[in-house]
Design a protein around this motif. Sequence first.
Motif, short mmCIF file in Angstrom:
data_model
loop_
_atom_site.label_atom_id
_atom_site.label_comp_id
_atom_site.label_asym_id
_atom_site.label_seq_id
_atom_site.Cartn_x
_atom_site.Cartn_y
_atom_site.Cartn_z
N PRO A 39 2.97 0.33 22.20
CA PRO A 39 2.81 1.79 22.19
C PRO A 39 1.41 2.21 21.73
N GLY A 40 0.92 3.26 22.37
CA GLY A 40 -0.40 3.79 22.06
C GLY A 40 -0.96 4.50 23.28
N PRO A 41 -2.17 5.01 23.19
CA PRO A 41 -2.72 5.79 24.30
C PRO A 41 -3.02 4.97 25.56
N PHE A 42 -3.46 3.73 25.40
CA PHE A 42 -3.83 2.90 26.56
C PHE A 42 -2.65 2.05 27.00
N TYR A 43 -2.49 1.92 28.31
CA TYR A 43 -1.47 1.02 28.85
C TYR A 43 -1.86 0.63 30.27
N ALA A 44 -1.29 -0.47 30.72
CA ALA A 44 -1.49 -0.92 32.09
C ALA A 44 -0.25 -0.61 32.89
N GLY A 45 -0.45 -0.02 34.05
CA GLY A 45 0.63 0.20 34.99
C GLY A 45 0.67 -0.95 35.98
N ASP A 46 0.55 -0.64 37.25
CA ASP A 46 0.54 -1.65 38.31
C ASP A 46 -0.89 -2.14 38.48
N THR A 47 -1.17 -3.37 38.03
CA THR A 47 -2.53 -3.90 38.12
C THR A 47 -2.58 -5.07 39.09
N ASP A 48 -3.80 -5.47 39.44
CA ASP A 48 -3.97 -6.62 40.32
C ASP A 48 -3.67 -7.91 39.55
N SER A 49 -3.78 -9.05 40.23
CA SER A 49 -3.50 -10.34 39.60
C SER A 49 -4.77 -11.15 39.38
N MET A 50 -5.93 -10.46 39.32
CA MET A 50 -7.19 -11.16 39.13
C MET A 50 -7.33 -11.69 37.69
N ALA A 51 -6.68 -11.04 36.74
CA ALA A 51 -6.67 -11.50 35.34
C ALA A 51 -8.08 -11.66 34.79
N ILE A 52 -8.82 -10.55 34.78
CA ILE A 52 -10.18 -10.61 34.25
C ILE A 52 -10.42 -9.61 33.12
N GLY A 53 -9.42 -8.84 32.74
CA GLY A 53 -9.58 -7.85 31.68
C GLY A 53 -9.99 -8.46 30.35
N ARG A 54 -9.59 -9.72 30.11
CA ARG A 54 -9.94 -10.37 28.86
C ARG A 54 -11.41 -10.73 28.78
N LEU A 55 -12.11 -10.69 29.90
CA LEU A 55 -13.55 -10.97 29.85
C LEU A 55 -14.26 -9.97 28.95
N ASP A 56 -13.82 -8.72 28.97
CA ASP A 56 -14.43 -7.68 28.15
C ASP A 56 -13.59 -7.31 26.93
N ALA A 57 -12.28 -7.52 27.00
CA ALA A 57 -11.40 -7.07 25.90
C ALA A 57 -10.38 -8.14 25.53
N PRO A 58 -10.84 -9.32 25.08
CA PRO A 58 -9.89 -10.39 24.76
C PRO A 58 -8.98 -10.09 23.58
N GLU A 59 -9.38 -9.16 22.71
CA GLU A 59 -8.54 -8.84 21.56
C GLU A 59 -7.55 -7.73 21.86
N HIS A 60 -7.48 -7.32 23.13
CA HIS A 60 -6.64 -6.18 23.48
C HIS A 60 -5.82 -6.37 24.75
N ILE A 61 -6.30 -7.16 25.67
CA ILE A 61 -5.65 -7.32 26.97
C ILE A 61 -5.11 -8.73 27.12
N ALA A 62 -3.91 -8.82 27.68
CA ALA A 62 -3.30 -10.11 27.99
C ALA A 62 -2.69 -10.03 29.38
N TYR A 63 -2.19 -11.19 29.86
CA TYR A 63 -1.67 -11.29 31.23
C TYR A 63 -0.23 -11.75 31.22
N ASP A 64 0.53 -11.27 32.19
CA ASP A 64 1.91 -11.74 32.32
C ASP A 64 2.00 -12.78 33.44
N ASP A 65 3.21 -13.26 33.66
CA ASP A 65 3.46 -14.28 34.68
C ASP A 65 4.51 -13.80 35.67
N ASP A 66 4.56 -12.50 35.89
CA ASP A 66 5.65 -11.96 36.70
C ASP A 66 5.60 -12.37 38.17
N LEU A 67 4.46 -12.90 38.63
CA LEU A 67 4.40 -13.39 40.01
C LEU A 67 4.92 -14.81 40.13
N GLY A 68 5.22 -15.44 38.98
CA GLY A 68 5.76 -16.79 39.00
C GLY A 68 4.66 -17.84 38.94
#
Length: 199
Positions: A39-68
């Motif tokens: 919970p908080g002001p920032f959130y991810a909705g439907d995002t791509d599967s490139m998994a590069i958000g941690r390049l700039d924000a490793p202490e805030h962004i993580a990736y799921d495995d919902d594509l298997g």
Amino acid sequence: MIGYWNPLPAARRVVERLGEQAEQLFTGAWEQRNWRNVPGPFYAGDTDSMAIGRLDAPEHIAYDDDLGGGFGSEFVYRQPVNEHETAAVVHGCRLELYRGYNWDGDDHWTAGTVRDWWRDRARVRDWAVAIAADWGADTHPHWGFNADPRYLGHYHDAARGHRDFIAYIDDGLESYLRGYLFWLEQRREPRDGEPLPRL
């Protein structure tokens, strides 16, 4: 951190410095948000599967495995609590191809839904423990082409994010959420010594 710091004024300054239009950068839909977003002001909705958000924000962004097996979508596992962290989150959101992040969480979260998320935190934590063990391993024969050793560093970094998420759930997130509850109820930052709501 005890209390709450509103990151949105700082985020608006970052967006302005970047020459971005907020309505084009933050287009994620609340209804599509990843259930792992804290919970908080920032959130991810439907995002791509490139998994590069941690390049700039490793202490805030993580990736799921919902594509298997491989990378699925991104989510915010830790909200920013100062200007430096806010800039990192905005830059991480900006990397996302579909512009699937948003910063309007304050318009949607309520005291009740924050408490519901916290009560269900074991589900999030159990998922993070399992995926950190999987993605932190050195071999992944069940992943198909994603088992290529060239991707190993990327998966290990992602697993580090999951471990950081686990540590934050265990120590730190409760204090943040209590401050966030105060913000949602009062729409101001708590003063020193003011009691915070209980989760």
